[in-house]
Design an enzyme around this catalytic site. Structure first.
Site, short mmCIF file in Angstrom:
data_model
loop_
_atom_site.label_atom_id
_atom_site.label_comp_id
_atom_site.label_asym_id
_atom_site.label_seq_id
_atom_site.Cartn_x
_atom_site.Cartn_y
_atom_site.Cartn_z
N ALA A 181 0.83 -1.21 0.00
CA ALA A 181 0.00 0.00 0.00
C ALA A 181 0.86 1.25 0.00
O ALA A 181 0.60 2.20 -0.75
CB ALA A 181 -0.94 -0.02 1.21
N ARG B 274 4.65 -12.52 -3.87
CA ARG B 274 4.50 -11.23 -3.18
C ARG B 274 5.80 -10.42 -3.23
O ARG B 274 5.79 -9.21 -3.41
CB ARG B 274 4.11 -11.44 -1.71
CG ARG B 274 2.75 -12.08 -1.52
CD ARG B 274 2.37 -12.11 -0.04
NE ARG B 274 1.84 -10.84 0.39
CZ ARG B 274 0.58 -10.48 0.29
NH1 ARG B 274 -0.32 -11.31 -0.22
NH2 ARG B 274 0.18 -9.30 0.70
N TYR C 265 -1.50 -22.72 -6.90
CA TYR C 265 -1.28 -22.18 -8.24
C TYR C 265 0.22 -22.04 -8.50
O TYR C 265 1.02 -22.02 -7.58
CB TYR C 265 -2.01 -20.85 -8.45
CG TYR C 265 -1.78 -19.77 -7.40
CD1 TYR C 265 -0.66 -18.93 -7.45
CD2 TYR C 265 -2.71 -19.56 -6.38
CE1 TYR C 265 -0.47 -17.93 -6.51
CE2 TYR C 265 -2.53 -18.56 -5.43
CZ TYR C 265 -1.41 -17.75 -5.50
OH TYR C 265 -1.22 -16.77 -4.56
N ASP D 248 -4.27 -1.82 4.12
CA ASP D 248 -4.74 -2.58 5.28
C ASP D 248 -4.93 -1.70 6.52
O ASP D 248 -5.73 -2.04 7.40
CB ASP D 248 -3.76 -3.70 5.63
CG ASP D 248 -3.96 -4.92 4.74
OD1 ASP D 248 -4.93 -4.93 3.95
OD2 ASP D 248 -3.16 -5.87 4.84
#
Lengths: 417, 417
Positions: B18, B111, B218, B295
């Site tokens: 963020a 990530r 995945y 968040d």
């Protein structure tokens, strides 16, 4: 034969819907039929009954559908609503498209009216109807059934149809199981329709689905009566109490529901409560020359409204399978009858077991809360009116209802039902 | 200003997804941006991340999508299966039709890879990136934000973006709430792909749904790594234990699942467990010249895979709304900035609250058992591939992402989001 013994082609034990339908079906095939009933009068307790097309087709073949429509009601829609929000979840229009698809209408009728129609038809067709007969025991001797009544009378018949309902004692010949309580209790009521009741709701079967409760409402007797059924999970059953589901629990069970539902509770009779039972499916209903039919064979929860309907299907299939089978009081048709009963059992068990099992799951889906309710409502709302995927298996012309003789029932047919 | 004070147009507190996205967005508008991070190195823990088109579009506008696609994987389908039966419940093909509809692909990426892409972009764009800065306190004085660091440094800025994540301390300026534990714990793992893994499964995002558990699998890094996430409800949390969700509970949680699921557990790292939290939506993220993003503002459960995606949306909306707003270190833009923050909050709150709430319900629908599972499976199976009714609200071009300035946000726009 002693003077206490009477002989008949077919003996039917039990004068409820299943017994009357079975008697009529066999009489239609030309059999001499005696029906014995334990009670001193023929009759039917309860309130309304939903008759889906699979059963209405059976009335139609017997020429009784017009009588039923004369006294019953043909609802315009079957509507499901959420009992907490009042939101409509799904509806099925029951108009001409529906009737054409299934070859008969969906109707609602007072149980006592349907019972009387069948009783009159049996009487008119020449079925021997006897009250006050308590059958103690049934056995098969020399290829014929014998039923021993408590008063000493003995009934001999090529075939005995055991139609003594949910609490069947005849069933002990094939299973030692018992009724399974569902923890749910029903209250029912029929009241005269007044102006206080929204007119729109008088044309439909409306089912309100709530957490651990539901309420069903529809008109009866040409719209003169409003039929209401409230079914809820009894907290005292959960606590293990034997006398559960008292009227003290009724209001509380619906306290979070919309006013339409709470107001409808005052239309219920509270002097009688109906604990809801079924049984596990069993795959053999035949003991010698006796075969169980109706609730004695496959009692089911009421969520699919199929108890009486499946009894009518039983009768229709038995009629088809035994057509042309020669009746005699000398036991000469032994093998043919054994085959008829075996085939009837084989054809009907997969279907009625599916209805029994589906009724349980269907009922559970009505009573979910929380996430289950969210999913149920999404699923119901995703279904468009006129989507028949959930109806065809039940209302459609199933193979079990169309074959004309035992020869038509192949293994594939049975497994496809 | 003392020698411990630095001034900047925008100060970003927190160097996660963020914070980096917010910093880049403001820098794109020409602001001087300083980002301070508490840790001594920039980095991101965790494994794979699903990036839906609403977020991929944001990367695209910054010219970063190609980098992400180079290191990430574009899965062919999003597949849901029942973890107890293995049955496929529904699938969404993620091919050209999907990409055209939403203006960007669905991709999965490590990530740490996405974090590095954003970090490099910030660096290249001229964002001042500072580690080892612990902000103790933020206040607004004379229309400018001031952040006081633990070491005595003071940062002044027209706007402060508070991006200190789920456990945000900056949030105390607007709310005294805390993270809400969900009782669920995640284990994650990435392992090199070997021949033992069925090749078909390496092209899709596969989610196995089980009672109180699920498993997501995945491929990552161009199909070289297999990413696995197992999330289950911790019995020890239910018992009220503080240290819950230990590895002893992992195998047991999946004991009734199909072998494909149980075998996948060995691909998990077991040294780290991740208790899953979110918070209740709060409708004010603004305190003076500080606004919470990511968040810190709207932490959500992971079921919609929207944590990072919503942070990217935040940055994009902030970029659109503040475009053309003049930056100054003299406080002359006071009113314009107040309006930007107010509008950002008003535009983003309905959307992120909807995602927060929907993520909870969506997750609950994954973990149902019994009747809920039957209903869930029927609902999922009733959905055809390419039915976008459940995707459009989330992946589509929402009004929140397309308006260019505060003037475009009417009340109607906000309520329609």
């Amino acid at each position: 034969m002693s003077d206490r013994t009477t002989s008949t082609d077919v003996l039917v034990i039990g004068g409820g819907m299943a017994g009357l339908a079975g008697a009529l079906a066999m009489r239609e095939n030309g059999a001499s039929v005696t029906l014995v009933e334990r009670a001193s009068e023929f009759g039917e307790v309860g309130a309304g009954l939903q008759m889906s097309p699979n059963a209405a087709r059976v009335l139609k073949r017997w020429g009784l559908l017009d009588q039923a429509l004369e006294i019953g009601v043909r609802p315009k829609h079957l509507v499901f609503r959420d009992a907490l929000s009042g939101e409509e979840l799904t509806r099925q229009t029951l108009g001409s498209e529906f009737e054409e698809r299934y070859g008969a209408p969906y109707l609602v009728i007072h149980r006592s009216d349907l019972h009387r129609i069948l009783l009159n038809a049996c009487d008119k067709a020449g079925v021997t109807l006897i009250n006050d007969v308590m059958i103690d025991r049934v056995e098969t001797v020399d290829g014929r059934g014998r039923a021993y009544a408590h008063n000493g009378d003995v009934y001999q018949a090529d075939v005995i149809l055991g139609a003594d309902g949910l609490k069947s004692t005849l069933r002990s010949a094939v299973s030692d199981d018992g009724p399974v309580p569902s923890a749910f209790v029903a209250y029912r009521g029929t009241v005269p329709i007044t102006d206080a009741i929204p007119q729109d709701d008088l044309e439909d079967v409306i089912v309100y689905l709530g957490p651990n409760c539901h309420l069903v409402q529809y008109p009866l007797r040409k719209g003169e009566l409003l039929n209401t059924v409230a079914v809820f999970k009894s907290p005292s059953f959960e606590r293990g109490e034997e006398q559960y589901g008292g009227v003290d629990e009724l209001e509380k069970a619906y306290k979070d529901c919309v006013p339409e539902v709470r107001n409808a509770l005052k239309n219920l009779g509270t002097s009688m409560r109906w604990p809801m039972y079924d049984r596990e499916p069993i795959d053999n209903w035949v003991a010698g020359r006796m075969v169980l039919i109706g609730d004695a064979a496959h009692p089911m929860l009421q969520y699919l409204a199929q108890g009486a309907c499946q009894a009518l299907e039983d009768a229709a299939v038995l009629q088809d399978l035994s057509k042309g089978t020669v009746f005699t009081d000398l036991g000469r048709t032994s093998e043919a009858w054994d085959e008829v009963l075996r085939t009837f059992n084989a054809a009907r068990f997969p279907r009625t077991a599916q209805v029994q099992r589906t009724a349980r799951i269907w009922g559970e889906s009505w009573h979910v809360s929380g996430t289950g309710r969210v999913l149920r409502n999404m699923l119901f709302k995703s279904r468009g009116d006129g989507n028949y995927q959930y109806n065809d298996w039940l209302y459609g012309q199933s193979p079990a209802l169309v074959f004309a003789s035992a020869d038509d029932v192949s293994n594939e047919t049975v497994s496809a039902i």
